[in-house]
Write a protein that holds these residues in place. Sequence first.
Motif, PDB file in Angstrom:
ATOM      1  N   LYS A 180       0.825  -1.208   0.000  1.00  0.00           N
ATOM      2  CA  LYS A 180       0.000   0.000   0.000  1.00  0.00           C
ATOM      3  C   LYS A 180       0.860   1.260   0.000  1.00  0.00           C
ATOM      4  N   PHE A 215       0.645   5.286   1.037  1.00  0.00           N
ATOM      5  CA  PHE A 215      -0.070   6.313   1.776  1.00  0.00           C
ATOM      6  C   PHE A 215       0.544   7.654   1.409  1.00  0.00           C
ATOM      7  N   ARG A 245      -7.070   6.717  -2.751  1.00  0.00           N
ATOM      8  CA  ARG A 245      -8.426   6.839  -2.223  1.00  0.00           C
ATOM      9  C   ARG A 245      -8.354   7.423  -0.816  1.00  0.00           C
ATOM     10  N   LEU A 248      -8.980   7.659   3.104  1.00  0.00           N
ATOM     11  CA  LEU A 248      -9.119   6.739   4.225  1.00  0.00           C
ATOM     12  C   LEU A 248     -10.153   7.293   5.205  1.00  0.00           C
ATOM     13  N   THR A 249     -10.906   6.413   5.799  1.00  0.00           N
ATOM     14  CA  THR A 249     -11.844   6.854   6.832  1.00  0.00           C
ATOM     15  C   THR A 249     -11.216   6.739   8.216  1.00  0.00           C
ATOM     16  N   THR A 250     -10.067   6.095   8.303  1.00  0.00           N
ATOM     17  CA  THR A 250      -9.451   5.851   9.605  1.00  0.00           C
ATOM     18  C   THR A 250      -8.101   6.526   9.783  1.00  0.00           C
ATOM     19  N   GLY A 251      -7.735   7.420   8.894  1.00  0.00           N
ATOM     20  CA  GLY A 251      -6.464   8.113   9.038  1.00  0.00           C
ATOM     21  C   GLY A 251      -6.482   9.013  10.265  1.00  0.00           C
TER      22      GLY A 251
END
Length: 145
Positions: free
Chosen positions: A102, A104, A121, A123-126
């Motif tokens: 991956k 980031f 894309r 992230l919802t959890t960054g």
Amino acid sequence: MTITLCDKSTINAVDWQRLSHLLAAGGLNQRPLQQVEQAWRNNTFCWFGYHDGELVATARAISDLTWASYVADIVVSPSHQGRGYGKQLMTDIVKTLLPFGKLFIYSVPEKTGFYQQYGFRFLTTGMVCATAESLFKLEQSGYIR
């Protein structure tokens, strides 16, 4: 039109003053020269883009070379934007790093659309942990809520 992309093997030839100015001109803030050099030298990967011998683009990444890489400080000189240099740089970054898992990225808010073109894309959890002063600056700049 293309730039000559060099990797970390050319780091000893880098003009650190020029790199520091490039970062500031590209909207990534003026940083202490010694820290700029230290940051680039301590990364797993570096990219340096030259047009007619002038440093006009850069990026850096840390990687565990197994599951994940973190890309930072991707910048093309404002005077050289719109020529496809950012595309050339991002294509090389993704080609180099994707085999290691991956990717980031930490992006300025107004550039996220550019990176989406290369498969990034949201992230919802960054999350981020920093000093109160740093968190305040990040919030003021639109990086965190």
